[in-house]
Design an enzyme around this catalytic site. Structure first.
Site, PDB file in Angstrom:
ATOM      1  N   LYS A  57       0.760  -1.194   0.062  1.00 55.60           N
ATOM      2  CA  LYS A  57       0.172  -0.008  -0.021  1.00 55.60           C
ATOM      3  C   LYS A  57       0.734   1.257   0.049  1.00 55.60           C
ATOM      4  O   LYS A  57       0.561   2.322  -0.671  1.00 55.60           O
ATOM      5  CB  LYS A  57      -0.894   0.179   1.192  1.00 55.60           C
ATOM      6  CG  LYS A  57      -2.045  -1.071   1.224  1.00 55.60           C
ATOM      7  CD  LYS A  57      -2.752  -1.272   2.515  1.00 55.60           C
ATOM      8  CE  LYS A  57      -3.878  -2.242   2.087  1.00 55.60           C
ATOM      9  NZ  LYS A  57      -4.584  -2.630   3.327  1.00 55.60           N
ATOM     10  N   GLN A 101      -4.824  -1.150   9.832  1.00 54.42           N
ATOM     11  CA  GLN A 101      -4.760  -2.284   9.063  1.00 54.42           C
ATOM     12  C   GLN A 101      -5.407  -3.626  10.061  1.00 54.42           C
ATOM     13  O   GLN A 101      -5.281  -3.526  11.178  1.00 54.42           O
ATOM     14  CB  GLN A 101      -3.373  -2.785   8.926  1.00 54.42           C
ATOM     15  CG  GLN A 101      -3.129  -4.109   8.331  1.00 54.42           C
ATOM     16  CD  GLN A 101      -3.526  -4.054   6.634  1.00 54.42           C
ATOM     17  OE1 GLN A 101      -3.615  -3.002   5.984  1.00 54.42           O
ATOM     18  NE2 GLN A 101      -3.963  -5.131   6.161  1.00 54.42           N
ATOM     19  N   ASP A 127     -11.591   2.794   4.151  1.00 58.53           N
ATOM     20  CA  ASP A 127     -11.807   1.658   4.143  1.00 58.53           C
ATOM     21  C   ASP A 127     -13.279   1.242   4.003  1.00 58.53           C
ATOM     22  O   ASP A 127     -13.816  -0.006   3.671  1.00 58.53           O
ATOM     23  CB  ASP A 127     -11.163   0.895   5.485  1.00 58.53           C
ATOM     24  CG  ASP A 127     -10.091   0.159   5.185  1.00 58.53           C
ATOM     25  OD1 ASP A 127      -9.824  -0.454   4.220  1.00 58.53           O
ATOM     26  OD2 ASP A 127      -9.284   0.110   6.369  1.00 58.53           O
TER      27      ASP A 127
HETATM   28  N1  GUN Z   1      -6.807  -6.559   6.049  1.00 61.03           N
HETATM   29  C1  GUN Z   1      -6.939  -6.921   4.949  1.00 61.03           C
HETATM   30  N2  GUN Z   1      -7.775  -6.341   4.040  1.00 61.03           N
HETATM   31  C2  GUN Z   1      -7.901  -5.222   4.558  1.00 61.03           C
HETATM   32  C3  GUN Z   1      -8.382  -3.962   4.241  1.00 61.03           C
HETATM   33  O1  GUN Z   1      -9.043  -3.874   2.899  1.00 61.03           O
HETATM   34  N3  GUN Z   1      -8.478  -3.062   4.915  1.00 61.03           N
HETATM   35  C4  GUN Z   1      -7.970  -3.063   6.173  1.00 61.03           C
HETATM   36  N4  GUN Z   1      -7.678  -1.785   7.105  1.00 61.03           N
HETATM   37  N5  GUN Z   1      -7.141  -4.112   6.586  1.00 61.03           N
HETATM   38  C5  GUN Z   1      -7.273  -5.265   5.880  1.00 61.03           C
END
Ligand code: GUN
Length: 314
Positions: A57, A101, A127
């Site tokens: 990311k 996360q 998110d």
């Molecule tokens: N962990 C796995 N996928 C995601 C996501 O799309 N957002 C977040 N915050 N954590 C994740």
């Protein structure tokens, strides 16, 4: 294998195209606002998969002209310390997006994740996990929507797969993937069924789908008997498998994935069995399917949040 093998939907190429389009819009934002859109990523603990996701990311954000900052907390952090970081990012005028996360360390307790997602300013909730944004999604009002579900719609659209009028079956009812995908497909006029662990005759229900979305979290769970010939199969699963017996059961001798496993000691396997390629019309590979789209949509959501805040929308 009977007939033509399924067309593989190239998530890497579609994501690259989306990121290219975003780069232009981000440059225009920088020109107008004299600053980059900024994303704050909060990582608590050292979950190995999360480390990889967060690194990807950060890298993608930087390449597109976003500023992404990583705020790390130790696995021993208390809930109030995590909430304090979120509050600081909420209050920062030049922070446009916040991502905490998932999963949080289990020691924080089962309710921690919801408490943290609830604490994020909905306007910065890239998110789409905040209940205000989920509610707006249900009502089909403009909002920040979860990245993986958005990515699935982009992949279908940009691959020329019709959603309007299609029968869609979503296996999995999580707040992060299953429910929002079902809503997005519904809003695009698909006839949507959501299945789960208590669904009766699951293979038969899945085999009625024109578009089958597998978001279960079990390696190679969806086998050819789940799939109508010619259907589109979207694999959301990212399952790391290190058990040799399991890997050998899924992949044929001499296959490239088996060679990957022998070399690395573990591989990532989707929720869809590779034999589905003999029945489906189109399907997403793992890796290289939905995963890259999730990151592209995170960048898109960050820009969207930045543009909305700067234009005083919402
Ligand atoms: N962990 C796995 N996928 C995601 C996501 O799309 N957002 C977040 N915050 N954590 C994740």
């Amino acid at each position: 294998m009977i007939g033509m093998p399924a067309r593989m939907l190239d998530g890497v190429a579609v994501a690259a195209q989306i990121r290219l389009e975003l780069t232009t819009r981000i440059a225009a934002f920088v020109e107008a606002q004299r600053r980059s859109p900024r994303l704050g990523i909060v990582l608590v603990g050292e979950d190995p998969s999360s480390e990889i996701y967060v690194r990807n990311k950060l890298k993608s954000a930087g390449e597109s002209g976003l500023r992404a900052d990583l705020i790390r907390l130790p696995a021993t952090a208390r809930l109030d310390e995590v909430l304090e970081v979120v509050a600081t990012l909420n209050a920062a005028p030049d922070c446009d997006g916040i991502l905490v996360q998932s999963p949080l360390p289990p020691a924080l307790g089962a309710a921690a994740e919801q408490a943290v997602f609830d604490a994020v300013d909905p306007r910065k909730d890239v998110d789409g996990f905040h209940p205000e944004n989920v509610g707006r999604l249900v009502q089909k009002r403009p909002s920040l929507v979860a990245c993986t579900p958005l990515g699935v719609i982009e992949l279908l659209d940009r691959s020329g797969i019709a959603i309007d009028g299609a029968r869609a079956v979503v296996v999995g009812r999580s707040d992060i993937v299953g429910k929002p995908i079902a809503l997005l497909l519904l809003h695009r006029n698909a006839t949507v069924t959501i299945c789960h662990s208590r669904t009766r005759d699951l293979p038969a229900v899945c085999a009625s789908a024109d578009i089958l979305v597998a978001a279960i979290g079990r390696p190679a769970f969806v086998t050819p008997e789940f799939v109508k010939p010619g259907a589109t199969v979207i694999d959301i699963g990212i399952n790391r498998v290190s058990d040799a017996a399991v890997v050998h059961r899924i992949f044929a001798d001499g296959s490239r994935r088996l060679a990957d496993f022998e070399r690395r000691g573990s591989i990532v396997v989707g929720d869809v069995h590779p034999d589905v390629a003999g029945v489906a019309g189109a399907m997403t590979p793992v890796p290289g399917g939905v995963g890259p789209l999730t990151i592209a949509m995170l960048l898109a959501n960050t820009l969207k949040a930045a543009e909305a805040r700067c234009s005083g929308l919402r």
